[in-house]
Design a protein around this motif. Structure first.
Motif, PDB file in Angstrom:
ATOM      1  N   GLY A 103       0.795  -1.236  -0.034  1.00  0.00           N
ATOM      2  CA  GLY A 103       0.005  -0.005  -0.072  1.00  0.00           C
ATOM      3  C   GLY A 103       0.947   1.113  -0.088  1.00  0.00           C
ATOM      4  O   GLY A 103       1.946   1.327  -0.292  1.00  0.00           O
ATOM      5  N   PRO A 104       0.473   2.295   0.454  1.00  0.00           N
ATOM      6  CA  PRO A 104      -1.049   2.690   1.068  1.00  0.00           C
ATOM      7  C   PRO A 104      -2.089   2.554   0.042  1.00  0.00           C
ATOM      8  O   PRO A 104      -1.910   2.668  -1.203  1.00  0.00           O
ATOM      9  N   ASP A 105      -3.171   2.385   0.695  1.00  0.00           N
ATOM     10  CA  ASP A 105      -4.401   2.329  -0.146  1.00  0.00           C
ATOM     11  C   ASP A 105      -4.870   3.977  -0.258  1.00  0.00           C
ATOM     12  O   ASP A 105      -4.563   4.735   0.359  1.00  0.00           O
ATOM     13  N   SER A 106      -5.793   4.192  -1.273  1.00  0.00           N
ATOM     14  CA  SER A 106      -6.518   5.231  -1.424  1.00  0.00           C
ATOM     15  C   SER A 106      -7.838   5.316  -0.940  1.00  0.00           C
ATOM     16  O   SER A 106      -8.574   4.330  -1.051  1.00  0.00           O
ATOM     17  N   GLY A 107      -8.427   6.429  -0.812  1.00  0.00           N
ATOM     18  CA  GLY A 107      -9.861   6.721  -0.271  1.00  0.00           C
ATOM     19  C   GLY A 107     -10.016   7.628   0.851  1.00  0.00           C
ATOM     20  O   GLY A 107      -9.108   8.495   0.963  1.00  0.00           O
ATOM     21  N   GLU A 108     -11.028   7.527   1.252  1.00  0.00           N
ATOM     22  CA  GLU A 108     -11.314   8.649   2.468  1.00  0.00           C
ATOM     23  C   GLU A 108     -10.534   8.530   3.775  1.00  0.00           C
ATOM     24  O   GLU A 108     -10.501   7.192   4.136  1.00  0.00           O
ATOM     25  N   GLN A 109     -10.144   9.400   4.507  1.00  0.00           N
ATOM     26  CA  GLN A 109      -9.282   9.184   5.696  1.00  0.00           C
ATOM     27  C   GLN A 109      -9.667   9.621   6.775  1.00  0.00           C
ATOM     28  O   GLN A 109     -10.948  10.228   6.766  1.00  0.00           O
ATOM     29  N   ALA A 110      -9.281   9.020   7.977  1.00  0.00           N
ATOM     30  CA  ALA A 110     -10.066   9.422   9.339  1.00  0.00           C
ATOM     31  C   ALA A 110     -10.055  10.905   9.248  1.00  0.00           C
ATOM     32  O   ALA A 110     -11.314  11.288  10.172  1.00  0.00           O
ATOM     33  N   CYS A 111      -9.404  11.615   8.950  1.00  0.00           N
ATOM     34  CA  CYS A 111      -9.115  13.085   9.336  1.00  0.00           C
ATOM     35  C   CYS A 111     -10.307  13.967   8.029  1.00  0.00           C
ATOM     36  O   CYS A 111     -10.522  14.928   8.131  1.00  0.00           O
TER      37      CYS A 111
END
Ligand code: PMT
Length: 400
Positions: free
Chosen positions: A151-159
């Motif tokens: 990875g890292p993967d892509s997408g919506e993050q915790a922040c």
């Protein structure tokens, strides 16, 4: 379906929100047969409960270089040697930076620096931190050292930001680790390996032999099988188990070993021969059918004759293939190995110092020099299975 049976995975958890996924990751490793030990950095403990990880891994968690109790159980050097694979998940930007600098002032970085296990990093951080020039330079530095990134993967993050930086899913991380154990660079190759001692009978109850346990030869057979080879293992008497999938032929004497080797070389189109067996150089001229009786004589003589040289037979009859020998010596180990390389016309000789009880005969570790006509390379002391893997990786360039 992933195969991790008996694999030793050292999971290092650093301080990021994705640490909440590590109990699940540990559970997947355990379910598939791996033994998992865990190091947590101080900040990792803020994100996931050590007690949960202890319960799911079944092992005590390691935190600190200065923890006397933990060092007594399994110290950092033992931990470094124990691991087949080290995985940092999640790995923060700070940890990537420290690894790129070669730091060793906490337990995780000290273990990594002291280990020759394959290292995998599953980064997890904010998209801007991941894309930052310094982070990317550090990632490049580590990649050049053959450290693997998952990875890292892509997408919506915790922040709330969107982009690269999410830790890969536990299933994907586990699959990548499993695949690393079954790299198939020997796919389609037939390997013939000899292992263990031979026993040369004197009478029905006595024989001449040596201290070979078979561990080195069996480790080579396992590593070759996992690298995709079709493996024939011809072994003298030992008390260890062969790896599933390896074809085993059991023999006692050098003559029996040679007979099977001749059949396999002539009928089976072998690509690579590795002579790891400690074949007895001599055998008694006369086998006594009855037990030799004790008499008043204080000395008896047993006349010996030379055994056939199995490695030389292989080298003479596999001229267009790869033939590799081992050399077990106590003095001038490199010079003596080079003489065998030349006289038997081998592609490579692997020499070990059998005067050192921590390596060579009947030990779990070995330290060897790999010698060809043009090269000489030390594989520093580590477990025989790791040495076996490295030997095969070094044979790979010889294969056409
Ligand atoms: O089995 P372990 O306890 O794990 O120990 C591993 C080991 C020390 C046995 C192994 O690493 C090793 O060094 N094997 C070779 C032992 C040996 O017989 O070395 P040598 O230097 O005497 O022989 C040189 C080569 O000729 C070897 O490849 C040997 O297999 C081969 N040989 C020797 C004599 C003979 N009659 N026929 C042979 O094929």
């Amino acid at each position: 379906m992933i195969r991790l049976s008996n694999k030793k995975i050292l999971l290092c958890i650093t301080g990021g929100i994705a640490a909440y996924k590590t109990p699940e990751l540990t559970r997947i490793f355990k379910k598939n047969g791996a033994d998992v030990r865990i190091i947590m950095t101080q900040s990792a403990k803020e994100f996931v409960a050590p007690l949960s990880l202890q319960a799911v891994s079944g092992n005590q968690i390691h935190y600190s270089l200065l923890d006397e109790e933990a060092e007594l159980g399994m110290g950092h050097i033992e931990l470094a040697k124990w691991a087949d694979v080290i995985l940092i998940a999640p790995c923060t930007a700070e940890s990537i930076s420290r690894l790129a600098q070669g730091r060793a002032n906490d337990l995780m970085s000290a273990v990594i620096l002291a280990s020759d296990a394959d290292l995998f990093i599953a980064p997890a951080m904010n998209v801007k931190m991941w894309n930052d020039k310094v982070t990317q330079k550090n990632v490049k530095t580590l990649s050049l050292k053959n450290i693997n990134f998952i990875g890292p993967d892509s997408g919506e993050q915790a922040c709330g930001d969107i982009g690269d930086g999410r830790m890969s899913q536990p299933d994907d991380i586990a699959m990548t680790i499993a695949k690393s154990f079954s790299s198939s660079f020997l796919q389609g190759k037939k390997i013939l390996i000899t292992a263990g001692p031979t026993q040369e009978a004197i009478d029905p109850v006595r024989y001449l032999s040596n201290n070979s346990s078979g561990k080195m030869g069996y480790a080579l057979a396992e590593a070759a099988y996992l690298a995709g080879a079709n493996v024939q293992l011809v072994s003298g008497p030992v008390s260890i188990k062969k790896f599933d999938g390896v074809n085993l032929y059991k023999v006692k004497t050098a003559d029996e070993m040679l007979k099977i080797i001749k059949t396999l070389i002539n009928d089976d189109d072998i690509d690579i021969f590795i002579g790891c067996a400690a074949v007895a150089d001599f055998k008694p001229v006369d086998y006594k059918n009855s037990k030799i009786k004790k008499t008043d004589d204080t000395e008896i003589s047993i006349l010996l004759t030379k055994n056939p040289d199995i490695l030389k037979y292989a080298a003479d009859n596999m001229t267009d293939k790869i033939v590799i020998g081992f050399s077990a010596e106590t003095d001038n180990i490199i010079e003596n190995a080079k003489l065998k390389l030349k006289s038997k016309k081998l592609d490579m000789i692997i020499c070990n110092d059998v005067s050192n009880s921590e390596i060579g005969f009947d030990s779990d570790d070995n330290e060897v020099y790999l010698i060809t006509n043009d090269t000489e390379q030390l594989l520093a002391k580590t477990s025989k299975i790791k040495i076996a893997k490295k030997i095969l990786q070094n044979i790979q360039p010889l294969i056409n």
